[in-house]
Design an enzyme around this catalytic site. Structure first.
Site, PDB file in Angstrom:
ATOM      1  N   HIS A  70      -1.753  14.769   5.614  1.00 53.76           N
ATOM      2  CA  HIS A  70      -3.115  14.406   6.009  1.00 53.76           C
ATOM      3  C   HIS A  70      -4.026  15.619   6.138  1.00 53.76           C
ATOM      4  CE1 HIS A  70      -1.191  10.580   6.681  1.00 53.76           C
ATOM      5  NE2 HIS A  70      -2.365  10.139   6.271  1.00 53.76           N
ATOM      6  N   CYS A 120      -5.712   3.044  -2.940  1.00 50.28           N
ATOM      7  CA  CYS A 120      -6.525   3.937  -2.099  1.00 50.28           C
ATOM      8  C   CYS A 120      -5.779   5.229  -1.773  1.00 50.28           C
ATOM      9  CB  CYS A 120      -6.972   3.238  -0.822  1.00 50.28           C
ATOM     10  SG  CYS A 120      -5.621   2.783   0.262  1.00 50.28           S
ATOM     11  N   ASP A 157       2.040   7.183   0.871  1.00 51.10           N
ATOM     12  CA  ASP A 157       3.256   6.790   1.584  1.00 51.10           C
ATOM     13  C   ASP A 157       4.248   6.095   0.657  1.00 51.10           C
ATOM     14  OD1 ASP A 157       3.195   7.646   4.302  1.00 51.10           O
ATOM     15  OD2 ASP A 157       1.448   6.361   4.586  1.00 51.10           O
ATOM     16  N   GLU A 198       2.434   0.105   1.000  1.00 54.13           N
ATOM     17  CA  GLU A 198       2.797   1.530   0.981  1.00 54.13           C
ATOM     18  C   GLU A 198       4.250   1.759   1.370  1.00 54.13           C
ATOM     19  OE1 GLU A 198       0.211   3.739   3.607  1.00 54.13           O
ATOM     20  OE2 GLU A 198       0.140   2.132   5.085  1.00 54.13           O
TER      21      GLU A 198
HETATM   22  C1  PEP Z   1      -1.534   6.158   1.559  1.00 49.04           C
HETATM   23  O1  PEP Z   1      -0.484   6.185   2.214  1.00 49.04           O
HETATM   24  O2  PEP Z   1      -1.579   6.260   0.321  1.00 49.04           O
HETATM   25  C2  PEP Z   1      -2.823   5.999   2.250  1.00 49.04           C
HETATM   26  C3  PEP Z   1      -3.928   5.776   1.572  1.00 49.04           C
HETATM   27  O3  PEP Z   1      -2.841   6.119   3.584  1.00 49.04           O
HETATM   28  P1  PEP Z   1      -2.678   7.511   4.367  1.00 49.04           P
HETATM   29  O4  PEP Z   1      -2.769   8.608   3.347  1.00 49.04           O
HETATM   30  O5  PEP Z   1      -3.755   7.557   5.357  1.00 49.04           O
HETATM   31  O6  PEP Z   1      -1.324   7.384   4.961  1.00 49.04           O
HETATM   32 MG    MG Z   2      -0.422   5.614   4.289  1.00 49.00          MG
END
Ligand code: PEP
Ligand code: MG
Length: 574
Positions: free
Chosen positions: A193, A506, A459, A435
């Site tokens: 993140h 996403c 994920d 995910e």
């Molecule tokens: C993902 O896991 O691809 C996602 C969009 O969520 P995050 O990156 O916030 O875990």
């Molecule tokens: Mg995620």
């Protein structure tokens, strides 16, 4: 002497600037003897440092931007108060004289004592104040060590390159307020993140450099090539000239892409595609709109819960969500319920006590375990839905029963609003993140109970390949093109098609323009990504002819070796 370092490229572009080291001051404290005749001077050195920090903190408090989280002001106030207390401003002077030790050491001794006293306190809130003590001591020690001004809240000169061993997502969100030219760290994976946040700053970023923090000196000139993951320290004249030219070329390309802002993302054969933006804080909406996003495909609300001692109440959340909904003026806004846990910890201690945080009590699991907190968030989202086109997105679903429990709690939140005559959109669409491989394998069942699906590839890759997305030692094994990952993504898109449920991606794969055609070939029609990538992806879409892509995408899907996939992908893109 010039030297080069290699890391994992996180965000493209080239930056040339001076290094700004984020200090680990407390780790650097030396202990040495101070002779009698120098004791007065040592005490004065300490007192001057305390005064300098007091002045800095006052300046910070006075210059906090209005967009800064409300609690930042009170954090700074707490720090000023601690520093004004005798235990920090006077006791170390006594230690210096009694123990004949240097000021840093005396202060560190006193800090350890205070932290031990805080640890004894039963009340959680008061016990946590120890972190304030540590932070304020760290500031004083930085001044004593001669490299002040490195705390995240302070205003920085633009054009600086931030060099850190590691930054938590909570640190990184604070850096959003500053104008750094680039961002490099020793540890971290490409989709941690912190890296995602770095990318959202839209500046070149590299992680996993291993020894950048140790080898680079404060103020040293460095080149960051975010396209190749290369850092050149103290470059010679020729290298500098070469990179200045490259930088101009890259910026020219970006300028050209900007012309596409208002162009509709339609393929050569006339297929409409939706390009939405991922955001972390309400202020990101401006960047999303500037890039021509026609919706918010992922609002990571968990960032509202970071950098603070107490979680935001319903009212504060409502204001944040409403602000985004209103600013998007009728365009869809997909609000993901908080995805806390694993690498997005509010409390770093919790992460340490959990053996496998990525597999632990996070995201929807945490929400279902804390129904009161979840209730407040659901009510806040529902209330905001009266002011725009909001959708709810649930992260980390692994079973249908989690989904049903969530729907039950959503119904309860709706009922409570009805009873109070508070308006909301009763037909608010609810979607689920796909995910976890289990959810992808059962995507059809989820699709039948949800209004839309959103594939979180970050994920999904982590869990499919058993690669910790934050761990730089296995970053090379984190492969979006792994056949198993591609199969799960395609299966999910197909499940949506079969059930008439819209599917978007996403995760970071959506923003990688090398993968745009492949995803289009799999049938994807909605992409959500950092605003910084929207125009490059749109550029790909405008040049894509769907009927021609399908067979190429199928060939890639049928392949079980990454080595074969790379050349096939190259063919698809050319
Ligand atoms: C993902 O896991 O691809 C996602 C969009 O969520 P995050 O990156 O916030 O875990
Ligand atoms: Mg995620």
């Amino acid at each position: 002497m010039s030297f080069t370092m290699h890391g994992v490229a996180v965000s493209g572009g080239i930056a040339i600037g001076h290094a700004h080291l984020v200090s680990h001051a407390l780790l650097e404290v030396a202990h040495y003897h101070v002779p009698d005749h120098l004791l007065d001077a040592e005490v004065k050195r300490f007192a001057d440092a305390v005064k300098a920090v007091q002045k800095d903190l006052e300046n910070i408090r006075a210059s906090l931007p209005t967009s800064a989280p409300a609690e930042l002001g009170s954090f700074v106030g707490t720090h000023i108060m601690f520093l004004g207390d005798n235990s920090l401003s006077e006791v170390p002077k006594r230690i210096i004289r009694e123990e004949h030790c240097n000021a840093e050491w005396a202060l560190k001794q006193q800090m350890d004592d205070l932290v031990a006293q805080f640890d004894e306190i039963e009340d959680d809130y008061l016990r946590e104040r120890k972190f304030d003590v540590v932070q304020v001591v760290e500031r004083v020690i930085k001044v004593l060590l001669g490299h002040p001004g490195q705390a995240p809240l302070e205003k920085q000169e633009s054009g600086m390159i931030l060099v850190a061993h590691d930054l938590s997502p909570a640190d990184a969100i604070q850096f959003k307020q500053h104008q750094f030219a680039a961002f490099i760290t020793d540890v971290g994976g490409a989709t941690s993140h912190t890296a995602i946040l770095a990318r959202s700053l839209n500046i070149p970023s590299i992680v996993a450099l291993h020894h950048a923090r140790d080898l680079i000196h404060d103020g040293e000139l460095i080149i960051v090539d975010g396209n190749l993951g290369v850092v050149i320290v103290s470059p010679d004249k020729d290298t500098l000239t070469e990179y200045r030219l490259k930088q101009e070329g890259f910026e020219l390309e970006q300028q050209k892409l900007k012309r596409l802002k208002l162009t509709k993302p339609v393929t050569l054969d006339g297929t409409q595609v939706e390009l939405h933006a991922n955001i972390e804080i309400p202020e990101d909406v401006a960047q999303a709109k500037a890039a021509g996003a026609t919706g918010i495909g992922l609002y990571r609300t968990e960032f509202l819960f970071m950098n603070r001692r107490e979680w935001p109440d319903e009212e504060e959340q409502f204001e944040a969500y409403r602000k985004v909904a209103e600013t998007m003026k009728g365009m869809p806004v997909t609000i993901r319920t908080m995805d806390l846990g694993a690498d997005k910890q509010v409390d770093p201690d919790a992460a340490r006590t959990c053996t496998n945080p990525a597999l632990g009590l996070r995201a929807i699991r945490l929400c279902l375990a804390e129904p009161a907190v979840f209730h407040a968030q659901l009510r806040a989202i529902l209330r905001a839905s009266h002011y725009g086109r909001i959708k709810i997105l649930i992260p980390m679903l692994s079973t249908l029963s989690e989904l049903r429990q969530t729907m039950h709690l959503l119904e309860r939140a709706k009922r409570s609003l009805r009873e109070q005559n508070i308006p909301f959109d009763d037909a608010i669409p609810v979607g689920g993140m796909i995910e976890i491989p289990a959810a992808a394998l059962k995507a059809e069942a989820f699709a039948r109970e949800l209004d839309f699906l959103s594939i979180g590839t970050n994920d999904l890759i982590q869990y499919t390949l058993a690669i910790d997305r934050t761990d730089d030692t296995v970053a090379h094994l984190y492969q979006p093109l792994h056949p198993a990952v591609l199969q799960l993504v395609e299966m999910t898109i197909r499940a949506g098609d079969k059930t008439g449920t819209p599917v978007s991606v996403c995760g970071e794969m959506a923003g990688d323009s090398r993968l745009t055609r492949l995803l289009l070939g799999f049938g994807l029609r909605q992409f959500s990504m950092h605003p910084a990538h929207i125009l490059a992806v749109k550029h790909q879409i405008l040049q894509s002819d769907l009927p021609k892509l399908v067979s190429g995408a199928r060939k890639i899907l049928a392949s079980s070796e990454i080595d074969r996939i790379e050349p096939l992908l190259h063919k698809l893109n050319n």
